[in-house]
Design a protein around this motif. Structure first.
Motif, short mmCIF file in Angstrom:
data_model
loop_
_atom_site.label_atom_id
_atom_site.label_comp_id
_atom_site.label_asym_id
_atom_site.label_seq_id
_atom_site.Cartn_x
_atom_site.Cartn_y
_atom_site.Cartn_z
N PRO A 57 2.01 7.92 7.13
CA PRO A 57 2.45 7.35 5.85
C PRO A 57 1.48 6.27 5.39
O PRO A 57 1.02 5.46 6.20
N ASP A 58 1.17 6.28 4.11
CA ASP A 58 0.21 5.31 3.55
C ASP A 58 0.92 4.00 3.26
O ASP A 58 1.48 3.81 2.17
N THR A 59 0.91 3.10 4.22
CA THR A 59 1.58 1.82 4.06
C THR A 59 0.84 0.88 3.11
O THR A 59 1.39 -0.15 2.71
N TRP A 60 -0.39 1.23 2.73
CA TRP A 60 -1.10 0.41 1.74
C TRP A 60 -0.34 0.39 0.41
O TRP A 60 -0.44 -0.57 -0.35
N LYS A 61 0.44 1.40 0.13
CA LYS A 61 1.25 1.43 -1.10
C LYS A 61 2.28 0.29 -1.08
O LYS A 61 2.53 -0.34 -2.09
N ILE A 62 2.87 0.05 0.07
CA ILE A 62 3.84 -1.03 0.23
C ILE A 62 3.13 -2.38 0.15
O ILE A 62 3.56 -3.28 -0.58
N ILE A 63 2.06 -2.51 0.89
CA ILE A 63 1.31 -3.77 0.93
C ILE A 63 0.80 -4.14 -0.46
O ILE A 63 0.96 -5.28 -0.92
N SER A 64 0.21 -3.19 -1.15
CA SER A 64 -0.34 -3.44 -2.49
C SER A 64 0.73 -3.88 -3.46
O SER A 64 0.51 -4.76 -4.30
N ARG A 65 1.90 -3.27 -3.36
CA ARG A 65 2.99 -3.65 -4.27
C ARG A 65 3.48 -5.08 -3.98
O ARG A 65 3.75 -5.84 -4.91
N ILE A 66 3.58 -5.43 -2.71
CA ILE A 66 3.99 -6.79 -2.36
C ILE A 66 3.00 -7.80 -2.96
O ILE A 66 3.40 -8.80 -3.57
N TRP A 67 1.72 -7.52 -2.83
CA TRP A 67 0.71 -8.41 -3.39
C TRP A 67 0.72 -8.40 -4.91
O TRP A 67 0.62 -9.44 -5.54
#
Length: 192
Positions: A57-67
């Motif tokens: 799973p591409d967790t960068w999608k979660i991280i990017s949204r948080i930022w």
């Protein structure tokens, strides 16, 4: 089903996913996290970074949204230690430099270490999970050991590209069960 067989089957299913399907499923996992959890109340979220080329799973999608949403939520990511058995955890910011490990996982360079007791929630990598909240990982036990170091109230949230299996027959008492698991279709909640 036993863990070894589930691990083999799910790795094959992952490898067969088209890039567009992996991206779609990762987007839906992210949406479930933001819709179903009170993440604005958390101070620290532990997130695994996806191994390059492994169809995780591409967790960068979660991280990017948080930022992007400028949430006050701090992010930490794991780094496998030289002993090959333990993890340490480091603060990830938009300016953190990353280098790929020999496992092809991005790792922070020169970042501040964060103690497991700080985490309000941990996003847990897995290959499969069952309806009781047991999971199958890659078989090294990194997360079972790490999760035992976290506070008892820290949420253990799995990220799965597939729905649950009925039962993992060789789950044992050293396995740390999940509190919840996100799939592209829905969120599964488990009793403590």
């Amino acid at each position: 089903m036993v863990k070894a067989e589930l691990r083999r089957q799910m790795l094959a299913r992952r490898r067969a996913l088209a890039k567009s399907e992996l991206e779609d499923r990762s987007n839906r996992l992210s949406e479930h996290l933001f819709r179903e959890f009170a993440i604005t109340k958390w101070r620290w979220l532990h997130v695994f970074l996806p191994a390059v080329g492994q169809h995780e799973p591409d967790t960068w999608k979660i991280i990017s949204r948080i930022w992007a949403e400028k949430l006050r939520l701090q992010i930490a990511v794991p780094v496998v230690q030289p002993d090959g058995k333990t993890l340490r955890h480091y603060h990830l910011t938009p300016t953190t430099q990353l280098a790929e490990s020999h496992w092809h996982i991005p790792e922070p360079q020169g970042a501040t270490e964060v103690a497991p007791a700080a985490f309000d929630a941990v996003l847990v990598p897995l290959l499969a999970f069952d309806k009781a909240g047991h999971r199958v990982g890659y078989g090294k036990g990194f997360y079972d050991r790490f999760l035992q170091e976290c506070r008892p109230d820290a949420l253990r949230i799995g990220l799965s590209l597939e729905p649950p299996v009925e039962r993992i027959s060789d789950a044992w008492e050293g396995d740390m069960p999940l509190h919840a698991c996100l799939t592209p279709e829905q969120v599964y909640w488990f009793e403590e």
